[in-house]
Design a protein around this motif. Sequence first.
Motif, PDB file in Angstrom:
ATOM      1  N   GLY A  72     -41.840 -19.083  17.250  1.00 48.36           N
ATOM      2  CA  GLY A  72     -42.406 -18.820  15.921  1.00 48.36           C
ATOM      3  C   GLY A  72     -42.353 -17.345  15.576  1.00 48.36           C
TER       4      GLY A  72
ATOM      5  N   ALA B 229     -38.471 -16.023  15.570  1.00 49.15           N
ATOM      6  CA  ALA B 229     -37.705 -16.335  14.346  1.00 49.15           C
ATOM      7  C   ALA B 229     -37.973 -15.333  13.230  1.00 49.15           C
ATOM      8  N   LEU B 230     -39.110 -14.647  13.315  1.00 47.78           N
ATOM      9  CA  LEU B 230     -39.431 -13.673  12.261  1.00 47.78           C
ATOM     10  C   LEU B 230     -38.500 -12.466  12.306  1.00 47.78           C
TER      11      LEU B 230
ATOM     12  N   PHE C   4     -35.413 -12.501  12.162  1.00 43.49           N
ATOM     13  CA  PHE C   4     -34.196 -12.697  11.386  1.00 43.49           C
ATOM     14  C   PHE C   4     -34.443 -12.458   9.905  1.00 43.49           C
ATOM     15  N   PRO C   5     -33.564 -11.696   9.281  1.00 42.08           N
ATOM     16  CA  PRO C   5     -33.761 -11.422   7.868  1.00 42.08           C
ATOM     17  C   PRO C   5     -33.296 -12.584   6.995  1.00 42.08           C
ATOM     18  N   PHE C   6     -32.515 -13.502   7.594  1.00 39.78           N
ATOM     19  CA  PHE C   6     -31.937 -14.551   6.752  1.00 39.78           C
ATOM     20  C   PHE C   6     -32.774 -15.821   6.764  1.00 39.78           C
ATOM     21  N   TYR C   7     -32.361 -16.784   5.949  1.00 40.90           N
ATOM     22  CA  TYR C   7     -33.020 -18.087   5.879  1.00 40.90           C
ATOM     23  C   TYR C   7     -31.995 -19.058   5.306  1.00 40.90           C
ATOM     24  N   GLY C   8     -32.394 -20.304   5.137  1.00 38.66           N
ATOM     25  CA  GLY C   8     -31.508 -21.273   4.498  1.00 38.66           C
ATOM     26  C   GLY C   8     -30.661 -22.041   5.487  1.00 38.66           C
ATOM     27  N   GLY C   9     -29.619 -22.698   4.945  1.00 37.60           N
ATOM     28  CA  GLY C   9     -28.742 -23.549   5.753  1.00 37.60           C
ATOM     29  C   GLY C   9     -28.232 -22.778   6.959  1.00 37.60           C
TER      30      GLY C   9
ATOM     31  N   PHE D 218     -29.997 -21.808   9.557  1.00 37.43           N
ATOM     32  CA  PHE D 218     -31.035 -21.066  10.287  1.00 37.43           C
ATOM     33  C   PHE D 218     -31.394 -21.801  11.580  1.00 37.43           C
ATOM     34  N   LEU D 219     -31.652 -23.113  11.419  1.00 37.06           N
ATOM     35  CA  LEU D 219     -32.043 -23.892  12.589  1.00 37.06           C
ATOM     36  C   LEU D 219     -30.900 -23.929  13.608  1.00 37.06           C
ATOM     37  N   ASN D 220     -29.666 -24.073  13.078  1.00 38.36           N
ATOM     38  CA  ASN D 220     -28.501 -24.087  13.971  1.00 38.36           C
ATOM     39  C   ASN D 220     -28.342 -22.766  14.713  1.00 38.36           C
TER      40      ASN D 220
ATOM     41  N   MET E 273     -30.714 -20.659  15.423  1.00 41.72           N
ATOM     42  CA  MET E 273     -31.772 -20.597  16.437  1.00 41.72           C
ATOM     43  C   MET E 273     -31.394 -21.434  17.656  1.00 41.72           C
TER      44      MET E 273
ATOM     45  N   ARG F 167     -33.263  -4.052   6.571  1.00 44.50           N
ATOM     46  CA  ARG F 167     -33.065  -5.029   5.501  1.00 44.50           C
ATOM     47  C   ARG F 167     -31.603  -5.094   5.066  1.00 44.50           C
TER      48      ARG F 167
ATOM     49  N   GLU G 168     -37.976  -2.859   9.445  1.00 43.08           N
ATOM     50  CA  GLU G 168     -39.033  -3.799   9.860  1.00 43.08           C
ATOM     51  C   GLU G 168     -39.713  -3.211  11.086  1.00 43.08           C
TER      52      GLU G 168
END
Lengths: 161, 508
Positions: free
Chosen positions: B325, B328-329, B331-336, B338-340, B342, B410, B435
Motif C-alpha cells: 500500500g 505503490a505510492l 509511483f507517479p502514474f495510475y490507470g491501465g 498499474f496493477l500489471n 506492480m 513529478r 516527492e
Amino acid sequence: MKRLTFPKSLEPVFSALAKVLVPAQDDLILEGFEAHFFFNFGRIFNELPPIFRWGFIWGIRFFDWFPVLFGFGLNRFSHLSFESAKKYVDAWANGRLGVCREFFKTLKAMVILVYFSEPKVWEVIGYAPENHLKERIEMRKKILSGGEEKVHWPHEEETNA
Amino acid sequence: MIIDSGQVTKNIDETCDVVVVGSGAGGSVMAKELAERGLSVILIEEGGYHTVESFNNTDTINSLVNLYRNAGGTFLAGKPNVMYAEGCCVGGSTTINGGMCWRTPDKILKRWQWEFGLTDLTPKKMEPFHHRVEEIISVKPVLQESMNNDSMILKRGADKLGYQTRANLRNHNTCVGANQCITGCPTGGKQPPLVTYIPAFLKAGGKLITHCRVKKIRLKNRRATGVKGVMIDPVTKAVRAKVKIRSKITIVCCGAVQTPALLMRSGIRSASGALGNNLFIHPNTKVLGVFDEPIYGWKGVNQAYQITEFIDEGIIMGVNFIPPGIFALAFPFYGGGFLNTMKEIFNHSVCGAALIEDTSRGRVINLPFDQVVTTYQLNARDFELAKRATALLAEIYFAAGAKRVYLPFRNLHEINSIDEVRKIYTTQLKPIDLELMSVHIMGTCRMGINSQQSVVNPSGELHDVKGLFVADASLFPSSIGVNPQQTIMALATRSAFLISENISRYMI
C-alpha cells in the motif's frame, strides 16, 4: 457536536475513481472486495483531524459535481463513461491549478494506499506475508531454545579472509 | 498498573512526583529511570497499549489506524508538501521504526558545543548514557539468518563503486527478519521501549494511562504543577472522562510537533522566540530500483546496511521494505497497467531512501480546537542535496544491475540506464516537483545555555518555567544527520540522572 465520519453517499465516487486509478484485472477476484475497501477507507478517514475531514468531503463533492468546469458536460464524475472519467482525472492530476493537483494527489494516495493494502490484491502481486511471518516466528523460537545466534558482521568476514 | 479509557467510569484526579506526557523514545526512558529511583511517576500516552502478540497480523490499515498519528495522514505544508509519520501508541515512534541505532555524531556534538554552549555534551560525557541505553535495548548488528536480498543488492552496488557502507546496529534480541518493523514487530525480536523500558517502568511501580490526551500544562507562578487532559474513546473519539494530575515535575515528550503545540496551548512563550520554530525533518527521497532477479524484499531484516560514504555531505542511504500500500505510492502514474506493473516489479524491486541532514526550517502553528499545522520550506541547498542523493542512489542501483529506476520527481519519473542519471541535473526541476517524506521530526524546543537563543537549558528544563522539562527530539538544536532514536534516549537518560541528582530542588 456529532463526529463527521465517512459518508456512504461518497462510495460511488471512490468506486469510480478506483476503477480509473487501478483498473481491475481478470485475476483479481472482486467478490466482497468493494465492501472491504470502503470499510478500510472509512477507518483511515475517521482518524484524520476534523479540519481535513471537512475539507476532504467538500473537495470530493466538488470533484464529483463539477466535471462541467473542465468541459465534461453536466454529468457527475461518478456517472461519466470510463474514457471520460479517465480524461477528467488527468485534468485534475496535470492541470495548471496547484490546489487541484495537490488535492488529487491526496485523493490518489488514499485510494492507492487502501487498494494495495487489500489481501486480494496482495495475492495478485505475489506478496504473501502470512506464511513468511509464521516461518520467522518458528525460526526465532528455534534459535532462542538453544540454537546459536550468528551475528552478521562483515568486518569479521573480511578479517577472517 | 495500566489505566485505559475503556476502564474509566469517573474523572481521574491524581497526585504524583513526576508526570511524563508521551511514552516514546524520550518519555519511556524518563519514566523508567525516575520510577526506579523511587519517585512516583505517572506516564500518559495519547495512543493505546498494543502488545507484541497483537502485531501478529499483516493488516497494514489496522496498524496505521492503531499505531500512527492520524493513521499516517500527517504532512508539513510547503513547496513541496512533505508527508511525515509519527507513532501514536505506547512506545511512540519507536514501536513503528526500523530500529536503527546511531550514537550522536561527534561533529554534531561539537557544533552544539560551539553554537549553543552545550559543553557537557561531549562524546566522552555522553558515553555512559549511550552505553546504558544500548544495554537496555540490546543494540547489536543484525543476525545472519535475517539478512535479505535488498540490503545485499545495495551493498553490492556500493562495493562496485567503492562507496563505504555500514552494517547497521539495531535494537534487537534475535530479530529474524519478519520485516514488519513499521507495522509493529510481531516476533518480539525488535527491542523498542514497548518491550524494554515500559515493562521495567511498570515493574518499578509506575502508572501508565493510555488513550489520554493532555490539553494543558498546569502553571502557577512560572512553575509547572501538573497537567489537565481527557480520556478518549479510541473508536468514537468521544471524551470519556477528565484527567487532572498534580505533580512536582512535569516532563513533556510528545515529539517535535506535539510538544511545542502543547507548550504554546498552555500559554508558555519562550523569550528566544524559538518555541515551535527551527523544525528539521531529515527529508527522505524515495527511489525504486527494478531488477531482473527476484528479490523478495519482505523476506529479511529491515535496512541491514546503510551507505555512509557521503555522511560528511549530509547524506546517508539505505533500503527498506515497505508494505504494498505504501510502496505503490512511490509511483507517479495510475490507470491501465498499474496493477500489471506492480505484479511485474513488486518482488523484483528494491525500495531505497536517502536521508538528508537538512538546513531548511519549519514551524509548528497552533489552531483553534487543539489543531496543529506544520509548515516546512525546502531551501535551495537542501533541494540540490536531495537531487544529489537521488542521483547517487540511482547510480548504486544501476551498478548493482538494475534495469530501471523510478525517481521521486513529478516530471522525471523513470530512467533506464546509468547514463540517464545525468538527466536529474539536466532536467528543469523545481522543489515542488520533488516527492519527499519524513520520519524524523526534530528541533522545535531547542536546547542551549542562552535563554535568548534557546527554549530549554542543557538539562532539558525550560528557561522560562521551573519544574517543566522536555525530553524528545524537539530538544535538538540542529538536524543530526543520522537516525535520532538513540540520541533522544541518551539525552533523556542524562536528564533523568540530572533530575534525580537535584531532586530536592523540585520537591518543594
